[in-house]
Design an enzyme around this catalytic site. Structure first.
Site, mmCIF file in Angstrom:
data_model
loop_
_atom_site.group_PDB
_atom_site.id
_atom_site.type_symbol
_atom_site.label_atom_id
_atom_site.label_comp_id
_atom_site.label_asym_id
_atom_site.label_seq_id
_atom_site.Cartn_x
_atom_site.Cartn_y
_atom_site.Cartn_z
ATOM 1 N N LYS A 127 -60.282 51.207 52.060
ATOM 2 C CA LYS A 127 -60.860 52.191 51.135
ATOM 3 C C LYS A 127 -60.663 53.603 51.659
ATOM 4 O O LYS A 127 -61.049 53.916 52.783
ATOM 5 C CB LYS A 127 -62.342 51.886 50.955
ATOM 6 C CG LYS A 127 -63.170 52.947 50.251
ATOM 7 C CD LYS A 127 -64.650 52.564 50.275
ATOM 8 C CE LYS A 127 -65.556 53.711 49.887
ATOM 9 N NZ LYS A 127 -66.989 53.343 50.052
ATOM 10 N N ASP A 130 -67.372 61.385 49.388
ATOM 11 C CA ASP A 130 -68.135 60.668 48.366
ATOM 12 C C ASP A 130 -69.469 61.356 48.115
ATOM 13 O O ASP A 130 -70.405 61.228 48.896
ATOM 14 C CB ASP A 130 -68.368 59.218 48.811
ATOM 15 C CG ASP A 130 -69.096 58.408 47.749
ATOM 16 O OD1 ASP A 130 -69.098 58.845 46.575
ATOM 17 O OD2 ASP A 130 -69.646 57.347 48.089
ATOM 18 N N LYS A 179 -75.587 61.341 45.311
ATOM 19 C CA LYS A 179 -76.332 60.941 46.501
ATOM 20 C C LYS A 179 -77.370 62.006 46.870
ATOM 21 O O LYS A 179 -77.229 63.177 46.511
ATOM 22 C CB LYS A 179 -75.374 60.771 47.690
ATOM 23 C CG LYS A 179 -74.395 59.628 47.580
ATOM 24 C CD LYS A 179 -73.467 59.615 48.791
ATOM 25 C CE LYS A 179 -72.463 58.488 48.723
ATOM 26 N NZ LYS A 179 -73.093 57.162 48.887
ATOM 27 N N ASP A 228 -66.104 58.214 54.550
ATOM 28 C CA ASP A 228 -65.957 57.154 53.551
ATOM 29 C C ASP A 228 -64.513 56.687 53.397
ATOM 30 O O ASP A 228 -64.232 55.805 52.590
ATOM 31 C CB ASP A 228 -66.509 57.624 52.200
ATOM 32 C CG ASP A 228 -67.140 56.490 51.409
ATOM 33 O OD1 ASP A 228 -67.545 55.487 52.024
ATOM 34 O OD2 ASP A 228 -67.228 56.601 50.171
ATOM 35 N N ASP A 241 -71.726 55.703 42.066
ATOM 36 C CA ASP A 241 -71.749 55.704 43.533
ATOM 37 C C ASP A 241 -71.322 54.358 44.108
ATOM 38 O O ASP A 241 -71.233 54.211 45.320
ATOM 39 C CB ASP A 241 -73.148 56.072 44.041
ATOM 40 C CG ASP A 241 -73.155 56.428 45.511
ATOM 41 O OD1 ASP A 241 -72.093 56.843 46.021
ATOM 42 O OD2 ASP A 241 -74.211 56.281 46.158
ATOM 43 N N GLU A 296 -68.318 53.248 43.894
ATOM 44 C CA GLU A 296 -66.934 53.557 43.521
ATOM 45 C C GLU A 296 -65.901 52.898 44.413
ATOM 46 O O GLU A 296 -64.774 52.642 43.985
ATOM 47 C CB GLU A 296 -66.723 55.082 43.529
ATOM 48 C CG GLU A 296 -66.383 55.714 44.881
ATOM 49 C CD GLU A 296 -67.453 55.540 45.944
ATOM 50 O OE1 GLU A 296 -67.093 55.470 47.129
ATOM 51 O OE2 GLU A 296 -68.652 55.466 45.594
ATOM 52 N N ARG A 321 -65.601 49.908 45.546
ATOM 53 C CA ARG A 321 -65.136 48.604 45.055
ATOM 54 C C ARG A 321 -64.168 48.750 43.885
ATOM 55 O O ARG A 321 -63.346 47.858 43.650
ATOM 56 C CB ARG A 321 -66.343 47.745 44.676
ATOM 57 C CG ARG A 321 -67.179 48.245 43.532
ATOM 58 C CD ARG A 321 -68.579 47.647 43.496
ATOM 59 N NE ARG A 321 -69.395 48.144 44.594
ATOM 60 C CZ ARG A 321 -70.657 47.757 44.813
ATOM 61 N NH1 ARG A 321 -71.222 46.858 44.005
ATOM 62 N NH2 ARG A 321 -71.345 48.256 45.821
#
EC number: 3.4.11.1
Length: 524
Positions: free
Chosen positions: A288, A293, A300, A311, A370, A372, A374
Site C-alpha cells: 500500500k 492519509d 481523521k 501510510d 478512511d 481507503e 483496502r
C-alpha cells in the site's frame, strides 16, 4: 577488502578480520558482549558482568582489564546495559560493553542483532567500530555475522535529509564496521547482512521523507530509480493509464488530491538463474502506497495525523524487498505491484456512499473514505494475480485495529492458513514478530452492501483488522496461497528507540518478506 553493497542507502563500509589490529586505532571503539555472571562466578574479585566471546581476540589481561572496569561501574549484566570503558592494553580508543543478560550455550540471531543495535545507538560520535559479537555461539542455522552487521547498521541509522547546518549532527555517523570472526563464511554472511540492512534503511528513508516531497509521482520516480539500479524491469502507470485500464480503487482514492495517483510494477526474472527454471516459483508482492492519509471526507482527528506520512510503509517495504531480491540474485520470479495515491478531502474527493468499480469488475460501496488502503490494494491484488503467482505476499498499514489487538510492535498476519503460518513463523525468526490471525468465514456477511457487490467497511465495532483481511480475500484469485501483513503499528515507532529500532520509520516488514523469498527459493 571491504564488503560492498549495491547502490541505494549509503551505510558504513563493512570489513571482516581474523584478529585485532596490531597498530593503534585510537579513533575506534571496540564493542564487546558481556553476560551476567553465574552464581559460581560472583565474588568480591569478579564483577556482576563478565566478558563473553573473548577468545581468540582478547587476551586474559585484556579481559581482566575490562571486567575490572565493569566491577568499578557495578555493572550487573542485565539485558541491554551498555558501559564505556578505557582499556590501555588494547589498541582502541575505548571499549563499549553491551550486555545480553543471562549466559546461554546458544544465542538466537535476533538477540545478537538487538545487542548490536543497542551498542550502535550508544556510540556517540564514534565513526569506526570493531566488534567480537560475531564470536557468540548461535543457534543452529543462525547467521551470526549477518545479524551483527544488520544490528550495527540498523541501530546507527539516522535520517537527516531535512536538517539545516544549525541542527544537523556534527559528526558523520558510523562509517566503518570491522567484524572479528573466524567462521569460513564470515565475509559472505557479513556482505549479506550489509545488503539486507541497506534495503531496510532505504525503506526507512522513503517512509521518513515528508509527503511534501514524496507524493505519488515522486514516489513512483524513486521506485523506478531504485528498481532500474538493481536491474529490474519497471512499468509506471499514470492517472490516465489507470483510468483507461479500469483501476477504480486507485483512481477513486486519489481523485481528491491535486497530486495524481500512480501504479508501479517492478519485475525480477530470477527463474533464469535457477538450476531448473521451469520449477522455479513465482511470488507476487503488493504494498500500500498512500503517501499521505487525511482520511478524505471521513477525515481523521488532527492530533496524530502527521504520523500518516507513514501510510506508504507497505509500499516502501515491497520496493526495498524486490530490489534486494535482484541485488542478491534470488533464483525465483518476483513481481511487485505498488499502488500509490494521496487521500485528501476536496470538492473532487470520493464521498461516503459512492460506488467504485475495482480493477477486475467487482463493485464496492465506499461507506468510509478512511478505509481507503483496502481499495487500492484490491486493484493491485487482482492485477498481481493475473500473473499466476504461486504465492502472494502483501503488506500495508491496513487498520488501526491492528494496534488494538497486537500493540505497536507485532504485525498481524492473515491469509491462507498454512501460508499465513509460514509467514508468521518467518517473521518471528527474523525478529519482526508477526502473529497469525484468523479470517472467519462469517466476516464476509458484515461486508454486504445494499447497492454494490461489497461494502468497504462493516457496521461492527469489533475485529476491524480481520474484517479488512476478509475484504482483501475477496480479490485474491482461487488457488493462490496468500498472506497479508498488517503493519499499522510496527511500521512507525512513535515511542523511544529500542534495540536496533529508531524513532520514526522501522522498515518493517522488509526482512520478513525477503526471508520468505529466500525460503521459497530454497524450499519451494
Amino acid at each position: 577488502m571491504p564488503v560492498t553493497t549495491d547502490p541505494g542507502y549509503q551505510g558504513p563500509s563493512v570489513h571482516v578480520a581474523a584478529s585485532l589490529p596490531k597498530h593503534d586505532v585510537s579513533s575506534s571503539v571496540l564493542i564487546v558482549p558481556v553476560v551476567s555472571a553465574s552464581d559460581s562466578d560472583e565474588s568480591e574479585d569478579r564483577p556482576g558482568a563478565v566478558v563473553a566471546a573473548a577468545e581468540p581476540f582478547l587476551t586474559a589481561a585484556a579481559v581482566a582489564e575490562i571486567e575490572a572496569g565493569l566491577r568499578a561501574l557495578e555493572a550487573t549484566g542485565g539485558s541491554d546495559q551498555v558501559h564505556r570503558l578505557v582499556a590501555p592494553s588494547l589498541p582502541v580508543g575505548s571499549v563499549l560493553t553491551v550486555s545480553l543478560g543471562k549466559p546461554r550455550s546458544e544465542w538466537p540471531a535476533d538477540t545478537i542483532r538487538r545487542a548490536a543495535g543497542v551498542a550502535a545507538r550508544s556510540l556517540g560520535r564514534a565513526e569506526v567500530v570493531i566488534t567480537t559479537l560475531a564470536e557468540l555461539p548461535g543457534e543452529s542455522g543462525a547467521s551470526i555475522c549477518s545479524a551483527v552487521v544488520e544490528g550495527l547498521m540498523l541501530g546507527s541509522y539516522r535520517f537527516t535529509d531535512f536538517r539545516s547546518r544549525k541542527t544537523a549532527p556534527k559528526d558523520n555517523g558510523l562509517r566503518k564496521i570491522t567484524v572479528l570472526a573466524n567462521a569460513k563464511d564470515a565475509k559472505k554472511q557479513s556482505a549479506h547482512g550489509a545488503t539486507v540492512a541497506s534495503a531496510v534503511a532505504t525503506a526507512r528513508d522513503l517512509v521518513n521523507t515528508p509527503p511534501s516531497h514524496l507524493f505519488p509521482a515522486e514516489f513512483a520516480k524513486c521506485a523506478k530509480t531504485l528498481g532500474e539500479s538493481a536491474g529490474l524491469e519497471v512499468e509506471v502507470l499514470d492517472d490516465k493509464a489507470l483510468q483507461k485500464a479500469g483501476y477504480g480503487g486507485v483512481i477513486g482514492v486519489g481523485q481528491g488530491s491535486s497530486r495524481t495517483p500512480r501504479l508501479v510494477r517492478l519485475i525480477h526474472q530470477g527463474s533464469r538463474l535457477a538450476k531448473n527454471p521451469k520449477n522455479a516459483r513465482k511470488v507476487a508482492l503488493v504494498g500500500k502506497g498512500i503517501t499521505f492519509d487525511t482520511g478524505g471526507i471521513s477525515i481523521k482527528p488532527a492530533a496524530s495525523m502527521h504520523h500518516m506520512t507513514s501510510d506508504m510503509a507497505g509500499a516502501a517495504a515491497v520496493i526495498a524487498t524486490i530490489t534486494l531480491a535482484a541485488q542478491l540474485k534470488l533464483p525465483i520470479d518476483v513481481v511487485a505491484t505498488v499502488p500509490m495515491a494521496e487521500n485528501m478531502p476536496s470538492g473532487t474527493a470520493q464521498r461516503p456512499g459512492d460506488v467504485l468499480t475495482q480493477y477486475g469488475g467487482i463493485t464496492v460501496e465506499v461507506l468510509n473514505t478512511d478505509a481507503e488502503g483496502r481499495l487500492i490494494l484490491a486493484d493491485a491484488i487482482v492485477r498481481a494475480c493475473q500473473d499466476n503467482p504461486d504465492y502472494l505476499i502483501e503488506t500495508s498499514t491496513l487498520t488501526g485495529a491492528q494496534t488494538v489487538a497486537l500493540g505497536s510492535r507485532i504485525p498481524g498476519v492473515m491469509g491462507s492458513d498454512k501460508f499465513r503460518d509460514r509467514v508468521a513463523k518467518t517473521s518471528q525468526q527474523v525478529g519482526e514478530n508477526g502473529w497469525p490471525m484468523p479470517l472467519p468465514d462469517e466476516l464476509k456477511d458484515d461486508l454486504k452492501s445494499t447497492v454494490a457487490d461489497l461494502a468497504n467497511v462493516s457496521g461492527q465495532r469489533f475485529a476491524g483488522m480481520l474484517v479488512a483481511g476478509a475484504f482483501l480475500r475477496e480479490f485474491v484469485a482461487d488457488g493462490v496461497d496468500w498472506a497479508h501483513i498488517d503493519i499499522a503499528g510496527p511500521a512507525y515507532n512513535t515511542d523511544s528507540p529500542w534495540g536496533y529500532t529508531p524513532k520514526g520509520a522501522t522498515g518493517v516488514p522488509t526482512r520478513t518478506m525477503f526471508a520468505m523469498l529466500e525460503d521459497i527459493a530454497n524450499h519451494g
